[in-house]
Design a protein around this motif. Sequence first.
Motif, PDB file in Angstrom:
ATOM      1  N   SER A 167       0.839  -1.196   0.000  1.00  0.00           N
ATOM      2  CA  SER A 167       0.000   0.000   0.000  1.00  0.00           C
ATOM      3  C   SER A 167       0.874   1.246   0.000  1.00  0.00           C
ATOM      4  O   SER A 167       2.034   1.216   0.428  1.00  0.00           O
ATOM      5  CB  SER A 167      -0.900   0.016   1.232  1.00  0.00           C
ATOM      6  OG  SER A 167      -1.655   1.210   1.291  1.00  0.00           O
ATOM      7  N   PHE A 168       0.295   2.342  -0.462  1.00  0.00           N
ATOM      8  CA  PHE A 168       0.890   3.631  -0.159  1.00  0.00           C
ATOM      9  C   PHE A 168       0.763   3.876   1.335  1.00  0.00           C
ATOM     10  O   PHE A 168      -0.257   3.528   1.950  1.00  0.00           O
ATOM     11  CB  PHE A 168       0.174   4.752  -0.921  1.00  0.00           C
ATOM     12  CG  PHE A 168       0.568   4.853  -2.363  1.00  0.00           C
ATOM     13  CD1 PHE A 168       1.835   5.283  -2.715  1.00  0.00           C
ATOM     14  CD2 PHE A 168      -0.327   4.508  -3.363  1.00  0.00           C
ATOM     15  CE1 PHE A 168       2.216   5.373  -4.049  1.00  0.00           C
ATOM     16  CE2 PHE A 168       0.029   4.596  -4.695  1.00  0.00           C
ATOM     17  CZ  PHE A 168       1.305   5.035  -5.048  1.00  0.00           C
ATOM     18  N   VAL A 169       1.797   4.476   1.917  1.00  0.00           N
ATOM     19  CA  VAL A 169       1.771   4.723   3.358  1.00  0.00           C
ATOM     20  C   VAL A 169       1.949   6.186   3.711  1.00  0.00           C
ATOM     21  O   VAL A 169       1.445   6.650   4.727  1.00  0.00           O
ATOM     22  CB  VAL A 169       2.835   3.875   4.093  1.00  0.00           C
ATOM     23  CG1 VAL A 169       2.463   2.401   4.044  1.00  0.00           C
ATOM     24  CG2 VAL A 169       4.227   4.107   3.526  1.00  0.00           C
ATOM     25  N   ASN A 170       2.681   6.919   2.895  1.00  0.00           N
ATOM     26  CA  ASN A 170       2.713   8.373   3.023  1.00  0.00           C
ATOM     27  C   ASN A 170       3.226   8.976   1.730  1.00  0.00           C
ATOM     28  O   ASN A 170       4.222   8.510   1.161  1.00  0.00           O
ATOM     29  CB  ASN A 170       3.564   8.845   4.203  1.00  0.00           C
ATOM     30  CG  ASN A 170       5.034   8.581   4.048  1.00  0.00           C
ATOM     31  OD1 ASN A 170       5.496   7.474   4.307  1.00  0.00           O
ATOM     32  ND2 ASN A 170       5.794   9.589   3.621  1.00  0.00           N
ATOM     33  N   GLY A 171       2.527  10.000   1.231  1.00  0.00           N
ATOM     34  CA  GLY A 171       2.914  10.609  -0.025  1.00  0.00           C
ATOM     35  C   GLY A 171       3.000   9.571  -1.127  1.00  0.00           C
ATOM     36  O   GLY A 171       2.096   8.761  -1.324  1.00  0.00           O
ATOM     37  N   SER A 172       4.131   9.570  -1.835  1.00  0.00           N
ATOM     38  CA  SER A 172       4.332   8.631  -2.937  1.00  0.00           C
ATOM     39  C   SER A 172       5.039   7.352  -2.497  1.00  0.00           C
ATOM     40  O   SER A 172       5.413   6.531  -3.337  1.00  0.00           O
ATOM     41  CB  SER A 172       5.157   9.295  -4.045  1.00  0.00           C
ATOM     42  OG  SER A 172       6.448   9.664  -3.549  1.00  0.00           O
ATOM     43  N   VAL A 173       5.235   7.176  -1.191  1.00  0.00           N
ATOM     44  CA  VAL A 173       5.986   6.033  -0.675  1.00  0.00           C
ATOM     45  C   VAL A 173       5.083   4.807  -0.583  1.00  0.00           C
ATOM     46  O   VAL A 173       4.036   4.843   0.071  1.00  0.00           O
ATOM     47  CB  VAL A 173       6.590   6.341   0.710  1.00  0.00           C
ATOM     48  CG1 VAL A 173       7.297   5.107   1.269  1.00  0.00           C
ATOM     49  CG2 VAL A 173       7.555   7.523   0.611  1.00  0.00           C
TER      50      VAL A 173
ATOM     51  N   TYR B 214       0.111  11.011   6.225  1.00  0.00           N
ATOM     52  CA  TYR B 214       0.034   9.559   6.112  1.00  0.00           C
ATOM     53  C   TYR B 214      -1.297   9.106   5.510  1.00  0.00           C
ATOM     54  O   TYR B 214      -2.333   9.728   5.737  1.00  0.00           O
ATOM     55  CB  TYR B 214       0.213   8.905   7.487  1.00  0.00           C
ATOM     56  CG  TYR B 214       1.484   9.308   8.172  1.00  0.00           C
ATOM     57  CD1 TYR B 214       2.711   8.870   7.695  1.00  0.00           C
ATOM     58  CD2 TYR B 214       1.459  10.156   9.278  1.00  0.00           C
ATOM     59  CE1 TYR B 214       3.885   9.252   8.318  1.00  0.00           C
ATOM     60  CE2 TYR B 214       2.639  10.540   9.900  1.00  0.00           C
ATOM     61  CZ  TYR B 214       3.847  10.093   9.414  1.00  0.00           C
ATOM     62  OH  TYR B 214       5.013  10.484  10.020  1.00  0.00           O
ATOM     63  N   GLN B 215      -1.250   8.004   4.760  1.00  0.00           N
ATOM     64  CA  GLN B 215      -2.471   7.395   4.247  1.00  0.00           C
ATOM     65  C   GLN B 215      -3.025   6.395   5.255  1.00  0.00           C
ATOM     66  O   GLN B 215      -2.269   5.675   5.906  1.00  0.00           O
ATOM     67  CB  GLN B 215      -2.207   6.676   2.911  1.00  0.00           C
ATOM     68  CG  GLN B 215      -2.046   7.610   1.740  1.00  0.00           C
ATOM     69  CD  GLN B 215      -0.589   7.857   1.386  1.00  0.00           C
ATOM     70  OE1 GLN B 215       0.282   7.739   2.243  1.00  0.00           O
ATOM     71  NE2 GLN B 215      -0.324   8.199   0.144  1.00  0.00           N
ATOM     72  N   VAL B 216      -4.346   6.373   5.373  1.00  0.00           N
ATOM     73  CA  VAL B 216      -5.026   5.422   6.242  1.00  0.00           C
ATOM     74  C   VAL B 216      -6.205   4.833   5.478  1.00  0.00           C
ATOM     75  O   VAL B 216      -6.749   5.462   4.564  1.00  0.00           O
ATOM     76  CB  VAL B 216      -5.509   6.069   7.555  1.00  0.00           C
ATOM     77  CG1 VAL B 216      -4.332   6.479   8.417  1.00  0.00           C
ATOM     78  CG2 VAL B 216      -6.422   7.256   7.282  1.00  0.00           C
ATOM     79  N   MET B 217      -6.608   3.627   5.875  1.00  0.00           N
ATOM     80  CA  MET B 217      -7.759   2.965   5.277  1.00  0.00           C
ATOM     81  C   MET B 217      -8.831   2.792   6.344  1.00  0.00           C
ATOM     82  O   MET B 217      -8.527   2.433   7.491  1.00  0.00           O
ATOM     83  CB  MET B 217      -7.347   1.599   4.727  1.00  0.00           C
ATOM     84  CG  MET B 217      -8.493   0.706   4.269  1.00  0.00           C
ATOM     85  SD  MET B 217      -9.304   1.246   2.755  1.00  0.00           S
ATOM     86  CE  MET B 217      -8.350   0.326   1.530  1.00  0.00           C
ATOM     87  N   ASP B 218     -10.084   3.021   5.961  1.00  0.00           N
ATOM     88  CA  ASP B 218     -11.210   2.778   6.874  1.00  0.00           C
ATOM     89  C   ASP B 218     -11.553   1.287   6.795  1.00  0.00           C
ATOM     90  O   ASP B 218     -12.499   0.888   6.114  1.00  0.00           O
ATOM     91  CB  ASP B 218     -12.407   3.639   6.478  1.00  0.00           C
ATOM     92  CG  ASP B 218     -13.589   3.451   7.415  1.00  0.00           C
ATOM     93  OD1 ASP B 218     -13.459   2.690   8.394  1.00  0.00           O
ATOM     94  OD2 ASP B 218     -14.651   4.049   7.154  1.00  0.00           O
ATOM     95  N   PHE B 219     -10.798   0.466   7.520  1.00  0.00           N
ATOM     96  CA  PHE B 219     -11.004  -0.974   7.472  1.00  0.00           C
ATOM     97  C   PHE B 219     -12.342  -1.386   8.081  1.00  0.00           C
ATOM     98  O   PHE B 219     -12.965  -2.341   7.620  1.00  0.00           O
ATOM     99  CB  PHE B 219      -9.866  -1.697   8.200  1.00  0.00           C
ATOM    100  CG  PHE B 219      -8.556  -1.660   7.483  1.00  0.00           C
ATOM    101  CD1 PHE B 219      -8.409  -2.228   6.232  1.00  0.00           C
ATOM    102  CD2 PHE B 219      -7.450  -1.054   8.064  1.00  0.00           C
ATOM    103  CE1 PHE B 219      -7.192  -2.197   5.563  1.00  0.00           C
ATOM    104  CE2 PHE B 219      -6.225  -1.022   7.408  1.00  0.00           C
ATOM    105  CZ  PHE B 219      -6.101  -1.594   6.149  1.00  0.00           C
ATOM    106  N   VAL B 220     -12.795  -0.674   9.103  1.00  0.00           N
ATOM    107  CA  VAL B 220     -14.013  -1.071   9.802  1.00  0.00           C
ATOM    108  C   VAL B 220     -15.238  -0.979   8.886  1.00  0.00           C
ATOM    109  O   VAL B 220     -16.186  -1.750   9.029  1.00  0.00           O
ATOM    110  CB  VAL B 220     -14.202  -0.226  11.074  1.00  0.00           C
ATOM    111  CG1 VAL B 220     -15.534  -0.536  11.751  1.00  0.00           C
ATOM    112  CG2 VAL B 220     -13.052  -0.471  12.050  1.00  0.00           C
ATOM    113  N   SER B 221     -15.214  -0.060   7.937  1.00  0.00           N
ATOM    114  CA  SER B 221     -16.348   0.068   7.017  1.00  0.00           C
ATOM    115  C   SER B 221     -16.352  -1.002   5.932  1.00  0.00           C
ATOM    116  O   SER B 221     -17.344  -1.165   5.219  1.00  0.00           O
ATOM    117  CB  SER B 221     -16.345   1.451   6.364  1.00  0.00           C
ATOM    118  OG  SER B 221     -16.591   2.449   7.336  1.00  0.00           O
TER     119      SER B 221
END
Length: 333
Positions: free
Chosen positions: A75-81, A275-282
């Motif tokens: 996954s992307f984790v921050n910016g283009s990383v 930072y990138q985050v995912m709404d896993f609970v949804s």
Amino acid sequence: NGAVTNNSGTEAPTEETTEPTTVPTTTEPEVYFDPLNGTILDAPFDGRIYASTISNIRDALPHVNLVKADLVFESFVNGSVVRCLALFSDLSDVEALGSTRSTRLMFNDISEHFNAILTHAGGSSYCLRDATKRGLSHYNVDSIMRQADPLGQALAYRDKTYRRQYEHNLFVVGPAVMTYAEAQGVQISGMPETDYGLTFLEDGTPAGGEAADSITITITFNKYKKDTVMVYDESLGKYTYNQYGKLMRDQITDQVEAFENVVIMEGTMAADGIYQVMDFVSGGTGYYACNGYIIPITWTCEGEQSPFRFFTADGQPLSFGQGNTYIAITQPD
């Protein structure tokens, strides 16, 4: 003569006595499975899951022992990383793993869902506070690598011959991490009832699947995009991992990085600061591929400490093929 006489004076036939018979019962021996890859074990799995952050930018390749992981999230984790998180049910035969980089919010989150012991090369104060707030057992092997486990083995090392870039030459020593965690008082066994949400079949070919010899996965976050291509190799019975125009091979063994299962988890991603985050609970939608066939799927998660669960498009529980799994985390577009 032992015969019974009736009222007519004639002999009644002798009745044979029957002893009750005991039918031998056979019980099938109980079969135990690894919770992350579905392979058969000699005893119930009662340990902890181990997770480690792996650099996945072009300059950090090739990987070392990523192919030994049971689950690999990308996954992307921050910016283009873009990075990988490698999960293992057992690190005892992983003498080197990396290159290891700092943790990010995305990986803290996934580790919490698996109650994993997380190893990383530090991180920002924000990410490290987040890991602690979640109650994760996590170790910055960059700062404590010279510490030894009770057997005298360092937790990590730097191999300057691997890459000149300092940030890409740190490698975790799996057995040392396991014994070090136990010495720190972390529970690493005695949890046989833990539910990790995954089920497996010997043949995980999805019913009614569309032929998929090559799968291009465009991992996205807003303007950032990165392609991963999974190519089915019939001789291996697995999907080979291709990125940056190259087939991924292990730095030490030259083994092709290949996966039994390929999963795409599409969901709602957002930015938390940088930072990138995912709404896993949804939960969300996605795809599942195995043995050259692919189907659409859905996935759910009941809470921050609950496992991911996967379903076919018609709502039936999805079983993976026995073996390792690659999982891409991305947006639906």
